[in-house]
Design a protein around this motif. Structure first.
Motif, PDB file in Angstrom:
ATOM      1  N   LEU A   1      83.664  39.166 -19.155  1.00 23.72           N
ATOM      2  CA  LEU A   1      82.407  38.438 -19.063  1.00 23.72           C
ATOM      3  C   LEU A   1      81.285  39.272 -18.449  1.00 23.72           C
ATOM      4  O   LEU A   1      80.133  39.177 -18.859  1.00 23.72           O
ATOM      5  N   ASP A   2      81.599  40.104 -17.464  1.00 26.92           N
ATOM      6  CA  ASP A   2      80.570  40.884 -16.776  1.00 26.92           C
ATOM      7  C   ASP A   2      80.237  42.214 -17.467  1.00 26.92           C
ATOM      8  O   ASP A   2      79.558  43.068 -16.897  1.00 26.92           O
ATOM      9  N   THR A   3      80.677  42.384 -18.700  1.00 29.55           N
ATOM     10  CA  THR A   3      80.302  43.569 -19.477  1.00 29.55           C
ATOM     11  C   THR A   3      78.786  43.596 -19.620  1.00 29.55           C
ATOM     12  O   THR A   3      78.169  42.578 -19.905  1.00 29.55           O
ATOM     13  N   GLU A   4      78.179  44.757 -19.373  1.00 33.02           N
ATOM     14  CA  GLU A   4      76.726  44.901 -19.438  1.00 33.02           C
ATOM     15  C   GLU A   4      76.321  45.637 -20.708  1.00 33.02           C
ATOM     16  O   GLU A   4      76.994  46.572 -21.133  1.00 33.02           O
ATOM     17  N   VAL A   5      75.198  45.202 -21.304  1.00 37.31           N
ATOM     18  CA  VAL A   5      74.683  45.796 -22.531  1.00 37.31           C
ATOM     19  C   VAL A   5      73.238  46.233 -22.290  1.00 37.31           C
ATOM     20  O   VAL A   5      72.443  45.452 -21.753  1.00 37.31           O
ATOM     21  N   THR A   6      72.910  47.454 -22.675  1.00 40.94           N
ATOM     22  CA  THR A   6      71.518  47.925 -22.673  1.00 40.94           C
ATOM     23  C   THR A   6      71.263  48.686 -23.973  1.00 40.94           C
ATOM     24  O   THR A   6      72.191  49.194 -24.607  1.00 40.94           O
ATOM     25  N   ILE A   7      69.993  48.736 -24.342  1.00 44.39           N
ATOM     26  CA  ILE A   7      69.558  49.496 -25.510  1.00 44.39           C
ATOM     27  C   ILE A   7      68.823  50.735 -24.989  1.00 44.39           C
ATOM     28  O   ILE A   7      67.989  50.634 -24.085  1.00 44.39           O
ATOM     29  N   ARG A   8      69.141  51.880 -25.564  1.00 48.83           N
ATOM     30  CA  ARG A   8      68.518  53.136 -25.140  1.00 48.83           C
ATOM     31  C   ARG A   8      68.031  53.905 -26.367  1.00 48.83           C
ATOM     32  O   ARG A   8      68.542  53.733 -27.460  1.00 48.83           O
ATOM     33  N   TRP A   9      67.035  54.739 -26.135  1.00 50.86           N
ATOM     34  CA  TRP A   9      66.452  55.588 -27.180  1.00 50.86           C
ATOM     35  C   TRP A   9      66.778  57.024 -26.844  1.00 50.86           C
ATOM     36  O   TRP A   9      66.668  57.449 -25.697  1.00 50.86           O
ATOM     37  N   ASP A  10      67.209  57.793 -27.847  1.00 48.80           N
ATOM     38  CA  ASP A  10      67.548  59.196 -27.631  1.00 48.80           C
ATOM     39  C   ASP A  10      66.834  60.060 -28.656  1.00 48.80           C
ATOM     40  O   ASP A  10      66.672  59.662 -29.813  1.00 48.80           O
ATOM     41  N   ALA A  11      66.401  61.212 -28.204  1.00 47.62           N
ATOM     42  CA  ALA A  11      65.718  62.181 -29.059  1.00 47.62           C
ATOM     43  C   ALA A  11      66.172  63.581 -28.640  1.00 47.62           C
ATOM     44  O   ALA A  11      66.621  63.780 -27.502  1.00 47.62           O
ATOM     45  N   PRO A  12      66.057  64.550 -29.542  1.00 51.01           N
ATOM     46  CA  PRO A  12      66.543  65.896 -29.237  1.00 51.01           C
ATOM     47  C   PRO A  12      65.942  66.520 -27.975  1.00 51.01           C
ATOM     48  O   PRO A  12      66.598  67.304 -27.303  1.00 51.01           O
ATOM     49  N   HIS A  13      64.727  66.163 -27.621  1.00 48.24           N
ATOM     50  CA  HIS A  13      64.079  66.787 -26.466  1.00 48.24           C
ATOM     51  C   HIS A  13      64.432  66.132 -25.125  1.00 48.24           C
ATOM     52  O   HIS A  13      64.043  66.619 -24.083  1.00 48.24           O
ATOM     53  N   LEU A  14      65.195  65.053 -25.148  1.00 51.11           N
ATOM     54  CA  LEU A  14      65.549  64.350 -23.919  1.00 51.11           C
ATOM     55  C   LEU A  14      66.862  64.878 -23.335  1.00 51.11           C
ATOM     56  O   LEU A  14      67.788  65.187 -24.080  1.00 51.11           O
ATOM     57  N   ASP A  15      66.929  64.940 -22.002  1.00 52.93           N
ATOM     58  CA  ASP A  15      68.178  65.320 -21.334  1.00 52.93           C
ATOM     59  C   ASP A  15      69.215  64.212 -21.441  1.00 52.93           C
ATOM     60  O   ASP A  15      70.409  64.463 -21.505  1.00 52.93           O
ATOM     61  N   GLN A  16      68.751  62.974 -21.417  1.00 53.37           N
ATOM     62  CA  GLN A  16      69.627  61.814 -21.559  1.00 53.37           C
ATOM     63  C   GLN A  16      68.832  60.679 -22.178  1.00 53.37           C
ATOM     64  O   GLN A  16      67.613  60.661 -22.096  1.00 53.37           O
ATOM     65  N   PRO A  17      69.507  59.740 -22.822  1.00 53.96           N
ATOM     66  CA  PRO A  17      68.796  58.623 -23.458  1.00 53.96           C
ATOM     67  C   PRO A  17      67.985  57.814 -22.442  1.00 53.96           C
ATOM     68  O   PRO A  17      68.394  57.661 -21.287  1.00 53.96           O
ATOM     69  N   GLN A  18      66.839  57.293 -22.888  1.00 56.61           N
ATOM     70  CA  GLN A  18      65.982  56.455 -22.043  1.00 56.61           C
ATOM     71  C   GLN A  18      66.321  54.985 -22.247  1.00 56.61           C
ATOM     72  O   GLN A  18      66.451  54.534 -23.392  1.00 56.61           O
ATOM     73  N   VAL A  19      66.423  54.243 -21.156  1.00 57.13           N
ATOM     74  CA  VAL A  19      66.664  52.803 -21.232  1.00 57.13           C
ATOM     75  C   VAL A  19      65.378  52.140 -21.711  1.00 57.13           C
ATOM     76  O   VAL A  19      64.320  52.325 -21.120  1.00 57.13           O
ATOM     77  N   VAL A  20      65.453  51.377 -22.811  1.00 60.97           N
ATOM     78  CA  VAL A  20      64.266  50.731 -23.383  1.00 60.97           C
ATOM     79  C   VAL A  20      64.399  49.206 -23.426  1.00 60.97           C
ATOM     80  O   VAL A  20      63.528  48.532 -23.962  1.00 60.97           O
ATOM     81  N   SER A  21      65.488  48.670 -22.867  1.00 62.53           N
ATOM     82  CA  SER A  21      65.654  47.209 -22.826  1.00 62.53           C
ATOM     83  C   SER A  21      66.031  46.799 -21.416  1.00 62.53           C
ATOM     84  O   SER A  21      66.476  47.608 -20.602  1.00 62.53           O
ATOM     85  N   TYR A  22      65.865  45.514 -21.170  1.00 63.28           N
ATOM     86  CA  TYR A  22      66.378  44.954 -19.931  1.00 63.28           C
ATOM     87  C   TYR A  22      67.868  44.742 -20.104  1.00 63.28           C
ATOM     88  O   TYR A  22      68.352  44.520 -21.214  1.00 63.28           O
ATOM     89  N   LYS A  23      68.598  44.843 -19.011  1.00 67.13           N
ATOM     90  CA  LYS A  23      70.056  44.746 -19.057  1.00 67.13           C
ATOM     91  C   LYS A  23      70.507  43.321 -19.338  1.00 67.13           C
ATOM     92  O   LYS A  23      70.013  42.370 -18.754  1.00 67.13           O
ATOM     93  N   LEU A  24      71.443  43.197 -20.256  1.00 71.36           N
ATOM     94  CA  LEU A  24      72.135  41.937 -20.511  1.00 71.36           C
ATOM     95  C   LEU A  24      73.424  42.038 -19.700  1.00 71.36           C
ATOM     96  O   LEU A  24      74.292  42.853 -20.007  1.00 71.36           O
ATOM     97  N   SER A  25      73.530  41.255 -18.632  1.00 69.25           N
ATOM     98  CA  SER A  25      74.639  41.452 -17.699  1.00 69.25           C
ATOM     99  C   SER A  25      75.743  40.409 -17.790  1.00 69.25           C
ATOM    100  O   SER A  25      76.639  40.384 -16.955  1.00 69.25           O
ATOM    101  N   ASN A  26      75.680  39.562 -18.805  1.00 60.84           N
ATOM    102  CA  ASN A  26      76.718  38.555 -18.985  1.00 60.84           C
ATOM    103  C   ASN A  26      76.862  38.315 -20.489  1.00 60.84           C
ATOM    104  O   ASN A  26      75.918  37.903 -21.135  1.00 60.84           O
ATOM    105  N   ILE A  27      78.045  38.576 -21.021  1.00 57.27           N
ATOM    106  CA  ILE A  27      78.241  38.426 -22.468  1.00 57.27           C
ATOM    107  C   ILE A  27      78.944  37.112 -22.818  1.00 57.27           C
ATOM    108  O   ILE A  27      79.547  36.994 -23.880  1.00 57.27           O
TER     109      ILE A  27
END
Length: 171
Positions: free
Chosen positions: A65-91
């Motif tokens: 139930l406490d599995t968390e979901v976020t959406i992130r955007w990734d591009a070749p110039h980024l060191d790591q994907p950027q978080v672009v959504s608010y966290k969904l913290s209850n599935i």
């Protein structure tokens, strides 16, 4: 053209399924438009966009139930994907309702993920990724994931106007 995105991909958007690292936010699903295409995901009415998900482990049990979901955007110039959504913290909604029920208008508000801006624009060298943090590993043989077609537009790219600003979530 509007299009439902799923973990199986489409003619214009490739999907890549991955297994998460337990108890660590990990990319489990990536979407990347094919050459020359642009993918845009938009909040609907300012309240996020619906997703539908059946998230199961290798025993075909629902992820915790406490599995968390976020959406992130990734591009070749980024060191790591950027978080672009608010966290969904209850599935809980995804555990209780079937995919068909989640697609029903009556339940759509319960399955929304909200972008931090009004839209996310993803070009063909970039990707949008679904990150999970869970105490169990997802098993894609038992799982399904969809971005609602009313929030997704796939179109031909090549216009410079998308390159004038970073193609991440916009307010």
């Amino acid at each position: 053209m509007t299009e439902t995105l799923s973990n199986l991909g489409t003619r214009q958007v490739e999907a890549t399924e991955k297994t998460n690292v337990v108890d660590q936010a990990t990319s489990v699903l990536g979407f990347s438009p094919i050459d020359g295409m642009v993918l845009e995901i938009s909040n609907m009415g300012g309240a996020g966009f619906p997703i539908q998900a059946k998230l199961r482990d290798s025993n075909d049990d629902p992820l915790p139930l406490d599995t968390e979901v976020t959406i992130r955007w990734d591009a070749p110039h980024l060191d790591q994907p950027q978080v672009v959504s608010y966290k969904l913290s209850n599935i809980g909604t995804f555990r209780r309702l079937s995919i068909k029920e989640q697609q029903n208008e009556e339940y759509r508000d319960r399955t929304r993920v909200e972008l931090k801006g009004s839209a996310l624009v993803v070009e063909d060298i970039e990707s949008v990724e679904v990150f999970l943090e869970s105490s169990e590993q997802i098993d894609w043989d038992n799982s399904e994931f969809y971005f609602d077609d009313k929030a997704v537009t796939v179109r031909s790219g090549g216009t410079e106007r998308w390159r004038t600003n970073p193609p991440c979530a916009r307010g």
